[in-house]
Design an enzyme around this catalytic site. Sequence first.
Site, mmCIF file in Angstrom:
data_model
loop_
_atom_site.group_PDB
_atom_site.id
_atom_site.type_symbol
_atom_site.label_atom_id
_atom_site.label_comp_id
_atom_site.label_asym_id
_atom_site.label_seq_id
_atom_site.Cartn_x
_atom_site.Cartn_y
_atom_site.Cartn_z
ATOM 1 N N ALA A 48 0.849 -1.192 0.000
ATOM 2 C CA ALA A 48 0.000 0.000 0.000
ATOM 3 C C ALA A 48 0.879 1.235 0.000
ATOM 4 O O ALA A 48 2.053 1.179 0.381
ATOM 5 C CB ALA A 48 -0.922 -0.006 1.216
ATOM 6 N N ASP A 49 0.287 2.330 -0.425
ATOM 7 C CA ASP A 49 0.954 3.620 -0.326
ATOM 8 C C ASP A 49 -0.073 4.650 0.085
ATOM 9 O O ASP A 49 -1.198 4.636 -0.407
ATOM 10 C CB ASP A 49 1.592 4.029 -1.652
ATOM 11 C CG ASP A 49 2.422 5.287 -1.478
ATOM 12 O OD1 ASP A 49 3.526 5.173 -0.908
ATOM 13 O OD2 ASP A 49 1.949 6.367 -1.855
ATOM 14 N N THR A 50 0.310 5.515 1.007
ATOM 15 C CA THR A 50 -0.573 6.583 1.465
ATOM 16 C C THR A 50 0.056 7.922 1.119
ATOM 17 O O THR A 50 1.234 8.146 1.383
ATOM 18 C CB THR A 50 -0.824 6.473 2.982
ATOM 19 O OG1 THR A 50 -1.427 5.204 3.255
ATOM 20 C CG2 THR A 50 -1.738 7.583 3.473
#
Length: 192
Positions: A67-69
């Site tokens: 994931a990337d935020t």
Amino acid sequence: MTLILGSASPRRRELLAQLGVTPDAILPPDIDEEPRRGELPRPYCARLAAEKAAAVAAGPEDVVLCADTTVALGRRILGKPADAGEAARFLVALGGRRHEVITAVAVRRGDRLWQREVVSQVKMKRLSDLELNAYLASGEWEGKAGGYAIQGLASAFIPWISGSFTGIVGLPLAETATLLAAAGVPLYRAAA
């Protein structure tokens, strides 16, 4: 089947546990997270999640979750601040305004890739000098997109959100559960 979490984030491990899922391995990928010239926040975030999933070495039946935020103030990408000065600039810019927190999730099994992006709206109040300096001194801003962690001390600065709280923290659970199920990962199992 082995589940590999491509993230060093303890928050993502804690959130996964809420789905009854414990990764078999934790292998954070090392990729270039620099935005491309003119790249907008949502495509940037989706690209990073996919690149992270592709960068993790895995067998053909293994499932990789990455994931990337990203915090976006309009078209501006606010990544992880390099130092307290940059964190202060981010927090001042976010103060009194709404911004977006985008978390992209990528699940890979063999050559298949499942992806979702979740966009949430967040309003941060204007911080007093005391609040800003205390938050910077806490060190909580380190390694956090936009320079804050909504699940920590900064929760006192956030009067309003719209969207996925778990997405803002770093792993939107409803979407992650759907992607993991599509890849064949059993969910909601009690820890052994």
